[in-house]
Design a protein around this motif. Structure first.
Motif, PDB file in Angstrom:
ATOM      1  N   MET A   1       0.804  -0.890  -0.112  1.00  0.00           N
ATOM      2  CA  MET A   1      -0.307  -0.240   0.705  1.00  0.00           C
ATOM      3  C   MET A   1       0.881   1.589   0.062  1.00  0.00           C
ATOM      4  O   MET A   1       1.868   0.971   0.547  1.00  0.00           O
ATOM      5  N   ARG A   2       0.185   2.231  -0.683  1.00  0.00           N
ATOM      6  CA  ARG A   2       1.561   3.612  -0.698  1.00  0.00           C
ATOM      7  C   ARG A   2      -0.321   4.305  -0.286  1.00  0.00           C
ATOM      8  O   ARG A   2      -1.599   4.352  -0.786  1.00  0.00           O
ATOM      9  N   TYR A   3       0.681   5.794  -0.291  1.00  0.00           N
ATOM     10  CA  TYR A   3      -0.838   7.242  -0.846  1.00  0.00           C
ATOM     11  C   TYR A   3       0.181   7.975  -1.912  1.00  0.00           C
ATOM     12  O   TYR A   3       0.746   7.989  -2.213  1.00  0.00           O
ATOM     13  N   THR A   4      -1.181   8.379  -2.579  1.00  0.00           N
ATOM     14  CA  THR A   4      -0.752   8.842  -3.665  1.00  0.00           C
ATOM     15  C   THR A   4      -0.131  10.283  -3.063  1.00  0.00           C
ATOM     16  O   THR A   4      -0.576  10.446  -1.917  1.00  0.00           O
ATOM     17  N   GLN A   5      -0.319  11.558  -3.933  1.00  0.00           N
ATOM     18  CA  GLN A   5       0.379  12.795  -3.069  1.00  0.00           C
ATOM     19  C   GLN A   5      -0.361  13.644  -2.770  1.00  0.00           C
ATOM     20  O   GLN A   5      -0.094  14.274  -2.108  1.00  0.00           O
ATOM     21  N   SER A   6      -1.914  12.823  -3.205  1.00  0.00           N
ATOM     22  CA  SER A   6      -3.157  13.719  -3.443  1.00  0.00           C
ATOM     23  C   SER A   6      -3.807  12.896  -2.053  1.00  0.00           C
ATOM     24  O   SER A   6      -4.469  13.210  -1.125  1.00  0.00           O
ATOM     25  N   GLY A   7      -2.834  11.698  -1.160  1.00  0.00           N
ATOM     26  CA  GLY A   7      -3.372  11.653   0.239  1.00  0.00           C
ATOM     27  C   GLY A   7      -4.048  10.309  -0.660  1.00  0.00           C
ATOM     28  O   GLY A   7      -4.771  10.015   0.843  1.00  0.00           O
ATOM     29  N   ILE A   8      -4.186   9.766  -1.644  1.00  0.00           N
ATOM     30  CA  ILE A   8      -5.260   8.900  -2.061  1.00  0.00           C
ATOM     31  C   ILE A   8      -4.654   7.579  -1.781  1.00  0.00           C
ATOM     32  O   ILE A   8      -3.064   6.529  -2.250  1.00  0.00           O
ATOM     33  N   ALA A   9      -5.146   6.108  -0.876  1.00  0.00           N
ATOM     34  CA  ALA A   9      -4.669   4.788  -0.751  1.00  0.00           C
ATOM     35  C   ALA A   9      -4.930   3.906  -1.856  1.00  0.00           C
ATOM     36  O   ALA A   9      -5.647   4.377  -2.692  1.00  0.00           O
ATOM     37  N   VAL A  10      -3.710   3.535  -2.749  1.00  0.00           N
ATOM     38  CA  VAL A  10      -3.594   2.632  -3.667  1.00  0.00           C
ATOM     39  C   VAL A  10      -2.347   1.137  -2.903  1.00  0.00           C
ATOM     40  O   VAL A  10      -1.969   1.670  -2.986  1.00  0.00           O
ATOM     41  N   THR A  11      -3.484  -0.077  -2.999  1.00  0.00           N
ATOM     42  CA  THR A  11      -2.688  -0.886  -3.420  1.00  0.00           C
ATOM     43  C   THR A  11      -2.387  -1.690  -3.871  1.00  0.00           C
ATOM     44  O   THR A  11      -3.554  -2.142  -4.922  1.00  0.00           O
ATOM     45  N   ARG A  12      -1.420  -2.279  -3.909  1.00  0.00           N
ATOM     46  CA  ARG A  12      -1.038  -3.768  -5.330  1.00  0.00           C
ATOM     47  C   ARG A  12      -0.437  -5.121  -4.913  1.00  0.00           C
ATOM     48  O   ARG A  12      -0.263  -5.212  -3.306  1.00  0.00           O
ATOM     49  N   PHE A  13      -1.000  -5.852  -5.366  1.00  0.00           N
ATOM     50  CA  PHE A  13      -1.300  -6.987  -5.171  1.00  0.00           C
ATOM     51  C   PHE A  13      -0.335  -8.194  -6.761  1.00  0.00           C
ATOM     52  O   PHE A  13      -1.878  -7.791  -7.286  1.00  0.00           O
ATOM     53  N   THR A  14      -0.786  -9.046  -6.256  1.00  0.00           N
ATOM     54  CA  THR A  14      -0.865 -10.330  -7.638  1.00  0.00           C
ATOM     55  C   THR A  14      -1.651 -11.566  -7.092  1.00  0.00           C
ATOM     56  O   THR A  14      -1.135 -11.658  -5.862  1.00  0.00           O
ATOM     57  N   LEU A  15      -2.413 -11.588  -7.205  1.00  0.00           N
ATOM     58  CA  LEU A  15      -3.519 -12.932  -7.842  1.00  0.00           C
ATOM     59  C   LEU A  15      -3.022 -13.903  -8.654  1.00  0.00           C
ATOM     60  O   LEU A  15      -2.645 -13.966  -9.236  1.00  0.00           O
ATOM     61  N   ALA A  16      -2.729 -15.296  -7.806  1.00  0.00           N
ATOM     62  CA  ALA A  16      -2.188 -16.612  -8.510  1.00  0.00           C
ATOM     63  C   ALA A  16      -3.932 -17.201  -8.482  1.00  0.00           C
ATOM     64  O   ALA A  16      -4.919 -17.872  -7.940  1.00  0.00           O
ATOM     65  N   CYS A  17      -3.760 -17.292 -10.337  1.00  0.00           N
ATOM     66  CA  CYS A  17      -5.518 -18.308 -10.059  1.00  0.00           C
ATOM     67  C   CYS A  17      -5.039 -19.790 -10.876  1.00  0.00           C
ATOM     68  O   CYS A  17      -4.479 -19.237 -12.073  1.00  0.00           O
ATOM     69  N   ASP A  18      -5.699 -20.788 -10.547  1.00  0.00           N
ATOM     70  CA  ASP A  18      -4.913 -21.880 -10.999  1.00  0.00           C
ATOM     71  C   ASP A  18      -5.968 -21.715 -12.144  1.00  0.00           C
ATOM     72  O   ASP A  18      -6.536 -21.471 -12.677  1.00  0.00           O
ATOM     73  N   ARG A  19      -5.628 -22.578 -13.647  1.00  0.00           N
ATOM     74  CA  ARG A  19      -5.253 -22.445 -15.059  1.00  0.00           C
ATOM     75  C   ARG A  19      -7.046 -24.318 -14.621  1.00  0.00           C
ATOM     76  O   ARG A  19      -6.475 -24.749 -13.536  1.00  0.00           O
ATOM     77  N   PRO A  20      -7.914 -24.338 -15.344  1.00  0.00           N
ATOM     78  CA  PRO A  20      -8.640 -25.420 -15.335  1.00  0.00           C
ATOM     79  C   PRO A  20      -8.505 -26.545 -16.293  1.00  0.00           C
ATOM     80  O   PRO A  20      -8.806 -27.723 -15.834  1.00  0.00           O
TER      81      PRO A  20
END
Length: 169
Positions: A17-36
């Motif tokens: 999680m980080r905050y933009t210069q204007s104070g808005i929270a932004v979170t990045r993550f990666t999902l592992a999704c199984d193939r069928p």
């Protein structure tokens, strides 16, 4: 036009999680999704999909999810471009999440390997709102009735008394 993505998977690392210069929270993550399907070697493969979430939902994701947590993401695909250090144009695909659902109670991802086979929730803590209908007992199965769960009517193996009027079909 429709641009809609629905994913269910496990986080490959802790959210950042980080905050933009204007104070808005932004979170990045990666999902592992199984193939069928499985590959030629018989092993199941997975796709690793970058996701980004904004504002209050970003703060919740950063606070409650961690590596191994199962989550559902509903959002849209966004392709962005930037210039790399070598001067080449690079492209990045990510899902901008409108909604992130926590699909298991807090602590369940660390306890699922040690949980008994019948214990679906892994005995994690109840977290209140934000975890949907999935709540868990903090001490034992007997306290589940206080958390919105009812005893399993099928566990005794006995006859269940139902009339045809009770069936929805």
């Amino acid at each position: 036009m429709i641009n809609r993505v629905v994913l269910v998977g496990r986080l490959t690392r802790d959210p950042e999680m980080r905050y933009t210069q204007s104070g808005i929270a932004v979170t990045r993550f990666t999902l592992a999704c199984d193939r069928p399907f499985t590959g030629q070697d018989g092993k199941r493969e997975a796709d690793f999909i970058d996701c980004v979430v904004w504002r209050k939902q970003a703060e919740n994701v950063a606070q409650y999810l961690k590596k191994g947590s199962m989550a559902g993401v509903d959002g849209r695909l966004q392709i962005s471009s930037y210039e790399g250090q070598d001067g080449q144009r690079r492209y990045r695909a990510e899902v901008v999440a409108d909604s992130v659902r926590f699909l298991e109670p807090r602590g369940a991802s660390t306890q699922r390997d040690t949980a008994p086979a019948g214990d679906v929730f892994g005995g994690g803590e109840s977290s209140g709102s934000g975890w949907g209908a999935a709540a868990s007992s903090t001490s034992s199965q007997s306290s589940n009735s206080n958390k919105g769960f009812e005893a399993d009517p099928f566990s005794g193996g006995g006859k269940i008394d139902l009339s045809d009027d009770d069936l929805p079909f």
